[in-house]
Design an enzyme around this catalytic site. Structure first.
Site, short mmCIF file in Angstrom:
data_model
loop_
_atom_site.label_atom_id
_atom_site.label_comp_id
_atom_site.label_asym_id
_atom_site.label_seq_id
_atom_site.Cartn_x
_atom_site.Cartn_y
_atom_site.Cartn_z
N ASP A 161 -5.97 17.70 -16.21
CA ASP A 161 -6.06 16.30 -16.63
C ASP A 161 -5.52 16.24 -18.07
OD1 ASP A 161 -6.86 13.83 -17.67
OD2 ASP A 161 -8.65 13.74 -16.42
N TYR A 171 -14.70 15.17 -17.94
CA TYR A 171 -15.18 13.79 -18.06
C TYR A 171 -16.30 13.55 -17.02
CZ TYR A 171 -14.93 8.84 -16.73
OH TYR A 171 -15.24 7.57 -16.37
N LYS A 181 -5.48 4.94 -20.64
CA LYS A 181 -5.66 5.69 -21.88
C LYS A 181 -4.34 5.63 -22.67
CE LYS A 181 -9.75 6.49 -20.31
NZ LYS A 181 -9.69 6.02 -18.96
N ARG A 224 0.82 -1.22 0.00
CA ARG A 224 0.00 0.00 0.00
C ARG A 224 0.85 1.26 0.00
NH1 ARG A 224 -2.18 2.13 4.37
NH2 ARG A 224 -2.18 0.19 5.56
C1 LIG Z 1 -10.18 12.44 -19.30
C2 LIG Z 1 -10.37 11.38 -18.27
N1 LIG Z 1 -9.90 11.59 -17.03
C3 LIG Z 1 -10.05 10.66 -16.05
C4 LIG Z 1 -10.69 9.46 -16.29
C5 LIG Z 1 -10.86 8.47 -15.19
O1 LIG Z 1 -9.88 7.50 -15.28
P1 LIG Z 1 -10.08 5.99 -14.75
O2 LIG Z 1 -11.15 5.38 -15.55
O3 LIG Z 1 -8.71 5.40 -14.94
O4 LIG Z 1 -10.44 6.09 -13.30
C6 LIG Z 1 -11.19 9.20 -17.58
C7 LIG Z 1 -11.86 7.91 -17.86
O5 LIG Z 1 -12.35 7.67 -18.93
C8 LIG Z 1 -11.03 10.19 -18.59
O6 LIG Z 1 -11.51 10.00 -19.84
#
Ligand SMILES: Cc1ncc(COP(=O)(O)O)c(C=O)c1O
Length: 392
Positions: A184, A112, A209, A59
């Site tokens: 992000d 998102y 991604k 952890r």
């Molecule tokens: C732009 C973006 N940020 C964050 C996330 C969240 O990531 P995770 O699915 O790995 O938790 C996503 C998920 O699709 C996303 O498209």
């Protein structure tokens, strides 16, 4: 002669290789152990005080996670990085590192859907107030600003409509106000855009991604200054949002080809975006480097090497989308994620943005006829042929 640092491409391709010196496997081992051994109490103490370098307990972080953290921190130009169990854990930990009870966050309303839900449901429970605004609109920002505002949050390329964040402008506005800027960067990746170089304070990514480029590893990462990353790490350890060693190892296998993949994703997406714009069944196409995109000049300035592999297209109604999806089975799968090496598509109104009401989606321009295409690395004419069959 001053030695020039390795190019990003070299750094990526060689990542993980030299972690164990000579007489070692070329592919790094997976440290699938929940706990580590120590020779003395001093040794144990040293390991606890250096969690970014030593392993104590799963952890608290793993050797596989550390290789990824070192690489990602260098790629984004940060002082440190902390891997997390998912992208959402990274978003949450990053925001909690810069916000506390009584603070206010200004977040872009295009984020998102999962992030939207987190901001609306979970941050208020921590005593953090959130305003979702159009961060590109200076007047809207100023109206929403409060004496307690401490941070702004946005995506460098928004999901799904590919809005380009004018980060230089946002940083110029927020710096005198002392606001932390959290970005992000999942859709862009450091191969195309590095928010820290433009003045952001923290960057987050969802690992499944483009960083991984395959659909086999879960995880997230926060990158930025050493002090803030330490706060992120403490939080991640306390709540147990640590990235597992196998996922870290899988992500590392993918990230080594990031530079080349992002070039090809970008080329293929631009070609398809241009072609789709001329198709009679397509009402509109959203891609930053299309002449029809309202931010094409900004996109050219911030994304000189390409704008990535995501694009959105509007077919006008849910029925038309459903007919296209059915025809595309076996060619371009409907799969609610993105960034695989193979082209996939998704339906934002029913997946990533389902947490929003129809009115909220409509206000953002996410209609019932919108498809988000994650353009892969195939021979682009093959994808065009398949799409043609789907759109007929
Ligand atoms: C732009 C973006 N940020 C964050 C996330 C969240 O990531 P995770 O699915 O790995 O938790 C996503 C998920 O699709 C996303 O498209």
């Amino acid at each position: 002669m001053v030695e020039r640092p390795d190019h990003r491409q070299t750094l990526l391709v060689r990542s993980g290789l030299d972690a164990h010196g000579t007489d070692s496997p070329l592919s790094p081992p997976i440290y699938q152990s929940t706990v580590y051994q120590f020779g003395s109490l001093d040794d144990l103490e040293a390991a606890f005080t250096e969690p970014s370098k030593r392993s104590v307990y799963y952890r608290n972080g793993t050797p596989n996670g550390r290789v990824l953290e070192e690489l990602l921190s260098r790629l984004e130009g940060g002082e440190a990085a902390v891997c997390t169990a998912s992208g959402m854990a990274a978003v949450y930990a990053a925001l909690l590192a810069v916000l506390g009870p009584g603070d206010h966050l200004l977040a872009d309303w295009r984020v998102y859907g999962g992030t939207y839900a987190l901001l609306v449901h979970d941050l208020p429970k921590q005593g953090i107030e959130v305003s979702l605004v159009d961060l590109q609109d200076r007047e809207a920002r100023e109206q929403a600003l409060r004496p307690t505002t401490r941070a702004v949050f946005a995506e460098s390329l928004s999901n799904p409509l590919m809005n380009v964040l004018d980060l230089p402008e946002l940083v110029a506005w927020s710096s005198p106000l002392g606001l932390a800027v959290v970005v992000d960067n999942s859709f862009a990746t450091p191969a195309l855009f590095r928010p820290l170089e433009w003045g952001a304070g923290l960057v987050v990514h969802s690992l499944p991604k483009y960083l991984s480029g395959h659909s086999s590893a879960m995880g997230g990462v926060v990158i930025g200054g050493a002090a803030q990353c330490q706060r992120v790490r403490d939080q991640v350890i306390r709540v147990g949002a640590t990235l597992g060693p196998f996922d870290a190892w899988m992500a590392l296998q993918g990230i080594r080809t990031l530079e080349l993949r992002m070039q090809r994703h970008s080329q293929n997406a631009l070609t398809l975006a241009r072609w789709l714009s001329t198709h009679p069944a397509v009402q509109s196409v959203h891609y930053p480097l299309l002449p029809s995109h309202p931010q094409i000049e900004l996109a050219k300035q911030l994304f000189p090497q390409g704008a990535g592999g995501m694009l959105a297209l509007d077919l006008g109604s849910r029925g038309r989308v459903d007919r296209a999806v059915r025809k595309l089975v076996g060619r371009i799968p409907l799969a609610p994620s993105l960034a695989d090496v193979a082209t996939t598509l998704t339906y934002p109104a029913g997946t990533s943005h389902r947490a929003l009401s129809p009115e909220q989606r409509a206000a953002q321009g996410i209609g019932d006829g919108l498809i988000r295409l994650s353009v892969g690395l195939e021979w682009v004419e093959d994808v065009a042929r398949d799409l043609l069959a789907g759109l007929q």
